[in-house]
Design an enzyme around this catalytic site. Structure first.
Site, PDB file in Angstrom:
ATOM      1  N   GLU A 173      -3.178 -13.654   1.873  1.00  0.00           N
ATOM      2  CA  GLU A 173      -3.337 -12.718   2.975  1.00  0.00           C
ATOM      3  C   GLU A 173      -4.761 -12.746   3.513  1.00  0.00           C
ATOM      4  O   GLU A 173      -4.989 -12.758   4.733  1.00  0.00           O
ATOM      5  CB  GLU A 173      -2.981 -11.304   2.522  1.00  0.00           C
ATOM      6  CG  GLU A 173      -3.178 -10.245   3.589  1.00  0.00           C
ATOM      7  CD  GLU A 173      -2.874  -8.836   3.092  1.00  0.00           C
ATOM      8  OE1 GLU A 173      -2.627  -7.963   3.938  1.00  0.00           O
ATOM      9  OE2 GLU A 173      -2.889  -8.611   1.867  1.00  0.00           O
ATOM     10  N   SER A 225       0.825  -1.217   0.000  1.00  0.00           N
ATOM     11  CA  SER A 225       0.000   0.000   0.000  1.00  0.00           C
ATOM     12  C   SER A 225       0.855   1.261   0.000  1.00  0.00           C
ATOM     13  O   SER A 225       1.954   1.289   0.563  1.00  0.00           O
ATOM     14  CB  SER A 225      -0.921   0.015   1.221  1.00  0.00           C
ATOM     15  OG  SER A 225      -1.863  -1.024   1.151  1.00  0.00           O
TER      16      SER A 225
END
Length: 400
Positions: free
Chosen positions: A237, A122
């Site tokens: 994830e 991110s």
């Protein structure tokens, strides 16, 4: 004539291997790290991995048999919550896309916990739209030079290695110009700064990359193929966050149910009905997770894991809110709003106020709930995708 394939180990053979490991390395007298290394070398770390990489090519469903036998013998664990990013995200990606040299170098110390991993995905301008990331990796001889910024990076302050995606070609559409790397967090160009959260702690970080040098031998997958590689990481994830195996009435619902039983003076009809509904939802999610894990082959989950992560976030937030209401004025207390750098998130060992605040992040981390709803709609239910006007535009021409 081809040689017959080796038989897949069954429960009996696995238990024999456990007995042999314990005989050669008594947990009572063997150093913890030495035992974990020996377990890995015996193929009893993650048994579904290939031989020589901590596994035996055995069915994943038999891992609890091995774990239970070792637990009963008092064998040390590898503290999976502390190294969850390595176990749940980096390892399956390295297994699928890594070279033989990369697998040999990284998997063993990853599993034993000698080397902690973090995830540099991110960015301030590329969270939900991860493919819009701007961190640049430029080819430089036999390696790459990386510059950019990452954010919301769990465990960066503890990590030795990071999985990193960076833009290597700005002249093609955003999903095509990304490459996947393993980044050395000790490089002098890596700067880690804490991000203080609503809980008062800083388990997250922002990471600045300035002239970071990454050898090409630390690239996973092909140049420009990073988005495909990253999908393996992201799917794992979401399963790691939302699909963790828990016992019946385990996790957050167990905490709230225990409070309900121990504090009868706090009960109301409305709270009772809400707890019943959430208990049923939690049990349905648990059983769905068991079924989904049974469908996994070679540790490669599909988009269904996004649905599990969605359910996990919603349940945690609703249950933590119910707990605060159930505790009335006691639910408003908060133990210690101190700036600390925790090694792991502990939902069940903290007070109700912490759980309520920390659960707010569950619908953001590991992919926002809005993005996951799109994934479930398009890739699980087969619904038409949302219009994407930037799909075919070169990344350099996109407004930012």
């Amino acid at each position: 004539m081809n040689a017959p394939a080796a038989a897949t180990p069954g429960a009996g053979e696995l238990l024999d291997r456990v007995a042999a490991l314990l005989a050669a390395h008594d947990p009572a007298t063997t150093d913890r790290l030495d035992f974990l290394r020996a377990r890995f070398d015996a193929g009893l770390a993650w048994i579904h991995f290939p031989e020589g990489l901590g596994g035996l090519g055995a069915p994943r469903s038999l891992q609890p048999v091995v774990d239970a036998a070792l637990d009963a013998a008092g064998a040390p664990g590898n503290d999976p919550r502390r190294i969850g990013i390595g176990l749940g995200m980096a390892a399956p990606t390295i297994l699928q896309y890594g070279t033989d040299e990369q697998k040999q170098r990284f998997l063993r110390p990853l599993w034993t916990g000698e080397e902690v991993w973090c995830q540099l995905f991110s960015e301030p301008g590329a969270g939900s739209d991860l493919a819009g990331l701007a961190t640049r990796a430029v080819r430089d001889g036999d390696g790459w030079t990386v510059d950019g910024q990452k954010v919301w990076t769990s465990s960066a302050h503890l990590a030795r290695w990071a999985i990193l995606i960076a833009r290597t070609d700005p002249d093609v559409p955003k999903h095509q110009g990304i490459t996947y790397f393993v980044c050395d967090m000790t490089d002098p160009g890596v700067e880690v700064r804490p991000l203080r959260q609503i809980t008062g702690e800083a388990e997250f970080n922002e990471v600045f990359l300035t002239g970071v040098r990454i050898p090409d031998t630390h690239r996973l997958g092909g140049v420009g193929d990073g988005w495909r590689v990253a999908q393996t990481t992201l799917m794992n994830e979401r399963m790691a966050i939302g699909g963790t195996r828990v016992p019946r009435e385990g996790g957050m619902v167990g905490v709230v149910a225990r409070t309900w039983r121990e504090r009868p003076e706090l009960r109301t009809h409305d709270l009772h009905q809400r707890l019943l509904r959430l208990w049923v939802d939690a049990e349905a999610a648990r059983l769905t997770g068991e079924r989904l894990r049974q469908q996994l082959k070679r540790g490669r989950p599909g988009p269904e894991g996004s649905g599990m992560k969605l359910a996990f976030a919603r349940l945690n937030q609703e249950l933590s809110a119910l707990e605060v209401e159930l505790l009335a004025e006691d639910g408003l207390t908060y133990g210690d709003w101190t700036m600390v750098r925790p090694e792991l998130v502990d939902f069940t060992g903290r007070d109700a106020g912490y759980r309520y605040l920390r659960a707010k992040g569950n619908s953001i981390e590991g992919g926002t709930s809005e993005v996951l709803l799109n994934i479930v709609a398009e890739r699980v239910l087969g619904l038409p995708p949302e219009p994407r006007n930037d799909k075919d535009l070169p990344w350099k021409d996109l407004p930012r």
